[in-house]
Design a protein around this motif. Sequence first.
Motif, PDB file in Angstrom:
ATOM      1  N   PRO A 153       0.832  -0.904   0.090  1.00  0.00           N
ATOM      2  CA  PRO A 153       0.207   0.319  -0.425  1.00  0.00           C
ATOM      3  C   PRO A 153       0.475   0.993   0.088  1.00  0.00           C
ATOM      4  N   ALA A 154       0.535   2.042  -0.411  1.00  0.00           N
ATOM      5  CA  ALA A 154       1.672   3.493  -1.205  1.00  0.00           C
ATOM      6  C   ALA A 154       0.877   4.652  -0.176  1.00  0.00           C
ATOM      7  N   PRO A 155       1.838   5.215   0.613  1.00  0.00           N
ATOM      8  CA  PRO A 155       1.103   6.350   1.123  1.00  0.00           C
ATOM      9  C   PRO A 155       1.897   7.401   0.436  1.00  0.00           C
ATOM     10  N   TYR A 156       0.539   8.899   0.019  1.00  0.00           N
ATOM     11  CA  TYR A 156       0.561   9.633  -0.465  1.00  0.00           C
ATOM     12  C   TYR A 156      -0.455  11.092  -0.429  1.00  0.00           C
ATOM     13  N   GLY A 157       0.726  11.685  -0.557  1.00  0.00           N
ATOM     14  CA  GLY A 157      -0.234  13.542  -0.141  1.00  0.00           C
ATOM     15  C   GLY A 157       0.839  14.250  -1.693  1.00  0.00           C
ATOM     16  N   THR A 158      -0.210  15.277  -2.160  1.00  0.00           N
ATOM     17  CA  THR A 158       0.037  16.298  -3.597  1.00  0.00           C
ATOM     18  C   THR A 158       0.219  17.187  -3.434  1.00  0.00           C
TER      19      THR A 158
END
Length: 324
Positions: A153-158
């Motif tokens: 599972p990939a942690p993500y923010g942008t």
Amino acid sequence: MTVPASGEQHEISAGALRAVVTEVGGGLRSFTDGGRDLVVPFGEGSPRKHYRGAVLAPWPNRTGDGRWSWQGTGQQLALTEPDRGCALHGLVCWQPWDLLERSSDSVVLGTTVWPQAGYPGHLDLRVSYRLVEEGQDAGLTWELQATGVGEVPAPYGTSVHPYLVAGPGRVDDWSLELSAGATLVVDPERLLPVLDGEGREQLRPVDGTDLDFRGGAPLRGRSVDDAYTRLSGPGAGTARVLAADGSGVVMHWDAQDLPWVQVHTADRPEPEDDRVGLAVEPMTCPPDALRTGTDLRVLERGQSTSSWWRIAPLRGAGREADGA
């Protein structure tokens, strides 16, 4: 044939609006209205300076010491902001982005975040830019979609990193309107969150401070490099930067999807770069989210998330391109 330092140039237009998007970083190199800069540009023959127009993923802002943990395993990112000892603005700023679609007024690029030292996620990213001359969607709409494609599972923010330009002069000649009620409490040296005794971020109301831009306030004499939140009211998800004649630039975003916004007056030691534009960076999560987990998204294999931002000219008396 000489390849520019920023790679292939993708120019799009609609009426008086022109934008150039680059292969390197998939970012926005320039955006103009009738030749007037709406963002601080950079030359195609030189590398991007100060993250101008960058796409920030899979995290925005900074990660303290580049050190964090995911699913019980310690991670160490490269320190790309060595003076503060932080990993800054993600992994894709210097990656090549492939051209996926193109028309006269739009372009779509894609890239992959591969599992690597310091980041175990595997993501496909797709960024699109679309120009509209008039109407409700007038301006440049910038959208980023991320899809998990890995087993972990990939942690993500942008976020994105334009420096907005209201008109002639520099930041001290303009004013800002931003309906945000609080800022994140940070260590002034490293700009990392100061956590309370329970490990939670602390917020400081903007009431009565130089950081209050609700209703609009001049930027002259104010040095800002703060993460705002508590976006509320009819102006939530909107930042207006105005010149003295009422012209300027406006940025819109979905305040529920992007509840944080870093604002920076671009105070720089280099005279040619000092306060030349106002960085407005609406974010899905606050600084240091990889470590705190605050508003961090997790993308399982096959899951997607998208965020959008829109920049438009204000053509006198604060009116947007559609005349509203």
